[in-house]
Enzyme design. Structure first.
Site, PDB file in Angstrom:
ATOM      1  N   ASN A 138       0.723  -1.222  -0.231  1.00  0.00           N
ATOM      2  CA  ASN A 138      -0.129  -0.143   0.056  1.00  0.00           C
ATOM      3  C   ASN A 138       0.739   1.261   0.143  1.00  0.00           C
ATOM      4  OD1 ASN A 138       0.855  -0.634   2.682  1.00  0.00           O
ATOM      5  ND2 ASN A 138      -1.047   0.361   3.418  1.00  0.00           N
ATOM      6  N   SER A 163       5.641  -7.051  -1.735  1.00  0.00           N
ATOM      7  CA  SER A 163       4.441  -7.486  -1.860  1.00  0.00           C
ATOM      8  C   SER A 163       4.187  -7.949  -3.427  1.00  0.00           C
ATOM      9  CB  SER A 163       3.185  -6.568  -1.411  1.00  0.00           C
ATOM     10  OG  SER A 163       2.205  -7.174  -2.055  1.00  0.00           O
ATOM     11  N   GLU A 164       3.643  -9.263  -3.612  1.00  0.00           N
ATOM     12  CA  GLU A 164       3.428  -9.686  -4.825  1.00  0.00           C
ATOM     13  C   GLU A 164       2.461  -8.660  -5.714  1.00  0.00           C
ATOM     14  OE1 GLU A 164       2.581 -11.080  -2.168  1.00  0.00           O
ATOM     15  OE2 GLU A 164       0.780 -12.459  -2.304  1.00  0.00           O
ATOM     16  N   GLY A 212       2.423  -5.824   7.171  1.00  0.00           N
ATOM     17  CA  GLY A 212       1.451  -6.400   6.645  1.00  0.00           C
ATOM     18  C   GLY A 212       0.011  -6.740   7.553  1.00  0.00           C
ATOM     19  N   SER A 213      -0.679  -7.675   7.137  1.00  0.00           N
ATOM     20  CA  SER A 213      -2.010  -7.791   7.945  1.00  0.00           C
ATOM     21  C   SER A 213      -1.638  -8.527   9.327  1.00  0.00           C
ATOM     22  CB  SER A 213      -2.911  -8.695   7.227  1.00  0.00           C
ATOM     23  OG  SER A 213      -2.311  -9.870   6.883  1.00  0.00           O
ATOM     24  N   GLU A 234       4.592  -4.642  12.027  1.00  0.00           N
ATOM     25  CA  GLU A 234       3.828  -3.714  11.660  1.00  0.00           C
ATOM     26  C   GLU A 234       2.528  -4.011  11.130  1.00  0.00           C
ATOM     27  OE1 GLU A 234       7.368  -0.706  12.051  1.00  0.00           O
ATOM     28  OE2 GLU A 234       5.338   0.029  11.218  1.00  0.00           O
ATOM     29  N   LEU A 235       1.388  -4.029  11.841  1.00  0.00           N
ATOM     30  CA  LEU A 235       0.165  -4.532  11.245  1.00  0.00           C
ATOM     31  C   LEU A 235      -0.976  -3.656  11.071  1.00  0.00           C
ATOM     32  CD1 LEU A 235       0.587  -7.764  13.598  1.00  0.00           C
ATOM     33  CD2 LEU A 235       1.530  -7.234  11.093  1.00  0.00           C
ATOM     34  N   CYS A 268      -2.535   1.951   6.339  1.00  0.00           N
ATOM     35  CA  CYS A 268      -2.670   1.164   7.826  1.00  0.00           C
ATOM     36  C   CYS A 268      -3.111   2.388   8.829  1.00  0.00           C
ATOM     37  CB  CYS A 268      -1.087   0.923   8.240  1.00  0.00           C
ATOM     38  SG  CYS A 268       0.063   1.955   8.272  1.00  0.00           S
ATOM     39  N   GLU A 366     -10.833  -4.457   9.976  1.00  0.00           N
ATOM     40  CA  GLU A 366     -10.157  -3.418   9.108  1.00  0.00           C
ATOM     41  C   GLU A 366     -10.780  -3.684   7.800  1.00  0.00           C
ATOM     42  OE1 GLU A 366      -5.960  -4.339   7.953  1.00  0.00           O
ATOM     43  OE2 GLU A 366      -5.491  -2.158   8.183  1.00  0.00           O
TER      44      GLU A 366
HETATM   45  P1  NAD Z   1      -0.309  -9.303   3.878  1.00  0.00           P
HETATM   46  O1  NAD Z   1      -0.240  -9.684   5.153  1.00  0.00           O
HETATM   47  O2  NAD Z   1      -1.513 -10.026   2.750  1.00  0.00           O
HETATM   48  O3  NAD Z   1       0.965  -9.542   2.959  1.00  0.00           O
HETATM   49  C1  NAD Z   1       2.020  -8.638   3.404  1.00  0.00           C
HETATM   50  C2  NAD Z   1       3.236  -9.564   2.787  1.00  0.00           C
HETATM   51  O4  NAD Z   1       3.342 -10.644   3.627  1.00  0.00           O
HETATM   52  C3  NAD Z   1       3.340  -9.729   1.321  1.00  0.00           C
HETATM   53  O5  NAD Z   1       4.795  -9.463   0.863  1.00  0.00           O
HETATM   54  C4  NAD Z   1       3.065 -11.301   1.298  1.00  0.00           C
HETATM   55  O6  NAD Z   1       3.436 -11.872   0.095  1.00  0.00           O
HETATM   56  C5  NAD Z   1       3.611 -11.808   2.538  1.00  0.00           C
HETATM   57  N1  NAD Z   1       3.198 -13.002   3.043  1.00  0.00           N
HETATM   58  C6  NAD Z   1       1.790 -13.709   2.979  1.00  0.00           C
HETATM   59  N2  NAD Z   1       1.762 -14.777   3.631  1.00  0.00           N
HETATM   60  C7  NAD Z   1       2.825 -15.013   4.216  1.00  0.00           C
HETATM   61  C8  NAD Z   1       3.368 -15.930   5.098  1.00  0.00           C
HETATM   62  N3  NAD Z   1       2.584 -16.997   5.396  1.00  0.00           N
HETATM   63  N4  NAD Z   1       4.891 -16.078   5.408  1.00  0.00           N
HETATM   64  C9  NAD Z   1       5.510 -14.927   5.160  1.00  0.00           C
HETATM   65  N5  NAD Z   1       5.074 -13.988   4.320  1.00  0.00           N
HETATM   66  C10 NAD Z   1       3.875 -13.820   3.974  1.00  0.00           C
HETATM   67  O7  NAD Z   1      -0.605  -7.695   3.810  1.00  0.00           O
HETATM   68  P2  NAD Z   1      -0.898  -6.572   2.428  1.00  0.00           P
HETATM   69  O8  NAD Z   1      -2.179  -6.951   1.944  1.00  0.00           O
HETATM   70  O9  NAD Z   1       0.306  -6.688   1.629  1.00  0.00           O
HETATM   71  O10 NAD Z   1      -1.048  -5.268   3.360  1.00  0.00           O
HETATM   72  C11 NAD Z   1      -2.066  -4.721   3.897  1.00  0.00           C
HETATM   73  C12 NAD Z   1      -1.966  -4.984   5.382  1.00  0.00           C
HETATM   74  O11 NAD Z   1      -0.909  -4.202   5.863  1.00  0.00           O
HETATM   75  C13 NAD Z   1      -3.098  -4.265   6.070  1.00  0.00           C
HETATM   76  O12 NAD Z   1      -3.643  -4.955   7.217  1.00  0.00           O
HETATM   77  C14 NAD Z   1      -2.159  -3.106   6.574  1.00  0.00           C
HETATM   78  O13 NAD Z   1      -2.843  -2.343   7.769  1.00  0.00           O
HETATM   79  C15 NAD Z   1      -1.078  -3.366   6.842  1.00  0.00           C
HETATM   80  N6  NAD Z   1      -0.018  -2.432   7.052  1.00  0.00           N
HETATM   81  C16 NAD Z   1       0.638  -1.907   8.127  1.00  0.00           C
HETATM   82  C17 NAD Z   1       1.310  -0.941   8.234  1.00  0.00           C
HETATM   83  C18 NAD Z   1       1.795  -0.410   9.570  1.00  0.00           C
HETATM   84  O14 NAD Z   1       2.826   0.247   9.436  1.00  0.00           O
HETATM   85  N7  NAD Z   1       1.416  -0.862  10.669  1.00  0.00           N
HETATM   86  C19 NAD Z   1       1.772  -0.354   6.960  1.00  0.00           C
HETATM   87  C20 NAD Z   1       1.348  -0.707   5.925  1.00  0.00           C
HETATM   88  C21 NAD Z   1       0.141  -1.749   5.908  1.00  0.00           C
END
Ligand code: NAD
Length: 464
Positions: A138, A163-164, A212-213, A234-235, A268, A366
């Protein structure tokens, strides 16, 4: 080769649903080779004088500035981010780079804490080693650079998995770092989806820094726990705003609407819930709806566009529709939007609900899209109770003329960032962190430099 890994990955333009490009994914074998090279590369990189690493990252800053337009266009094409906002992201990146370039040397300085003729006690700050940086799509420049810039400056090597959904941007970042002089075995992109992310965790790394999430963060924490790896997460968030009864309603309504819909709601720290004092409810709703109606949805490459495409078709479109249906089924009132936009690509109309409650998914999960619930409250106490009723703890905001009133409320809310009369804001000088399901550890500020080092305690005795 492990058959879970598709050899080629299609990059889709979310604004048209057309294939933009194809890239090779990593396999178990290519990943193992990259990790082995990173182990050797890190030792050489850490042995360089700090000034050399600093000069290299400074060149990276200059190249980002020079290539800003192209980098912004690449980002827009693969994540659907409006191009004006993509340019803002590159601009914001420069402020972060400058912060790290200015403050890292002091963090690496050894500290002599005791010095006599017989004994010197000293703290040295050593790099962690090779770290895995698993990143989100994002804000790939922000969330990536929060990790890889201080990690590189402090002498670590980085296995960077974009991210992919932001692969081309990940490759552009790698190319720019390499052109600036960071060796290819010191910053190495790792390409693919969740499976390759999981495989990365099994490599000989010394730390994992994930954005990520919550669900993925939790899986990562569980997977690396037996190795006692340094883990920073950082979620997501479900960030609340409370608008008290003493504000300039029109200005606040416009500011909060921007906090909810900027980056098509995919931040986020986007505003995800709004509580409004009943005395200003009607005026706030009018102002908020008029701001939301003014947001131009359209081609992300058009500089006038404010609401772009969602970066992912799945699960984003289904989730937004499911939250909409659930809210309507439980008695919410749809004030605006509520469906996919009538055009190709993955667009959802800016959507506003009132008559919402915490029984609805919209107010608990979320959303990460252009959808928001507004709720009327009778008092500060009721607002506080609702704001804290969440599993998340990323940010919270209070709008009021009285600073003491805001500080009292915000002190009682377990979040990493507290905002008075602002929202959806990040500063390189302040730590970025979450509580509860929003994560562990901090990036940015001096905390976000120190976290890429480990202390070594030197006990140096004279006289034998
Ligand atoms: P996601 O969790 O789907 O993916 C994040 C990354 O993890 C990707 O690179 C993905 O390929 C990888 N991944 C997926 N499964 C995995 C596994 N089992 N093991 C290791 N890696 C794996 O998240 P997203 O859709 O890319 O991002 C959106 C989320 O990120 C939202 O929840 C958002 O709030 C959060 N976010 C948080 C912050 C922060 O600073 N707190 C900043 C940006 C985004």
């Amino acid at each position: 080769m492990d058959e879970r890994y598709a050899p080629r990955m299609q990059i889709i333009d979310p604004a048209t649903d057309q294939v933009l490009d194809e890239v090779s994914e990593d396999t178990g074998e290519t990943l193992t080779n990259k990790a082995a090279r990173a182990l050797a590369g890190q030792k050489r990189w850490a042995a360089l004088p700090f000034a050399e690493r600093h000069a290299t990252l400074k060149r990276f800053r200059d190249l980002c500035l020079k290539r800003a337009s192209q980098l912004a266009l690449t980002l827009t094409s693969e994540v659907g981010k409006p191009v004006a906002q993509a340019r803002n992201e590159i601009k914001g990146l420069l402020a972060r780079l400058e912060f790290f370039l200015e403050h890292t040397a002091a963090e690496l300085e050894p500290e002599i804490v005791q010095q006599t003729a017989e004994l010197e006690e000293r703290i040295a700050h050593e790099p962690l080693g090779v770290i895995a940086n698993i990143s989100a799509w994002n804000y790939p420049y922000f969330v990536g650079s929060n990790v890889f810039v201080p990690a590189l400056l402090t002498g670590n090597a980085v296995l960077y998995k974009p991210s992919e959904f932001a692969t081309l941007t990940g490759l552009a970042i790698a190319r720019t770092l390499h052109d600036a002089g960071v060796p290819e075995d010191v910053f190495t992109p790792v390409l693919g989806g969740g499976a390759i992310g999981e495989a990365l965790l099994d490599q000989p790394i010394s730390g994992v820094f994930f954005t990520g999430s919550y669900n993925t963060g939790r899986q990562i924490a569980i997977r690396v726990a037996p190795r006692l790896l340094k883990t920073q997460l950082e979620l997501g968030g479900k960030d609340p705003v409370y608008v008290a009864n003493d504000v300039d309603v029109a200005a606040v309504a416009a500011g909060v609407a921007d906090g909810a819909f900027y980056n098509t709601g995919q931040s986020c720290c986007a505003v995800e819930r709004v509580y409004v004092h009943e005395e200003i409810w009607e005026a706030f709703l009018d102002g908020f709806l008029s701001a939301a109606r003014g947001f131009v949805l359209g081609d992300p490459r058009d500089p006038k566009t404010y609401i772009g495409a969602l970066a992912r078709r799945r699960p984003a479109l289904e989730l937004l529709q499911a939250q909409t249906d659930d809210a309507l089924g439980k008695g919410a009132k749809l004030e605006l939007g509520g469906k996919r936009a009538d055009r190709p690509g993955w667009f959802f109309e800016p959507t506003v609900f009132t008559n919402v409650s915490h029984e609805m998914r919209l107010m608990r999960e979320e959303s990460f899209g252009p959808i928001i619930g507004l709720m009327k409250v009778g008092s500060d106490e009721q607002a506080l109770e609702l704001m804290t009723d969440t599993d998340y703890g990323l940010t919270a905001a209070v709008y009021t003329r009285e600073r003491a009133r805001a500080e009292r409320l915000l002190s009682a809310i377990p979040v990493g960032s507290a905002y008075w009369n602002c929202c959806d804001r990040v500063s390189p000088k302040l730590p970025w962190s979450g509580r509860k399901h929003s994560g562990i550890g901090a990036t940015l500020s001096t905390y976000g430099i120190e976290t890429f080092t480990q202390p070594k305690a030197w006990h140096l005795k004279n006289g034998l």
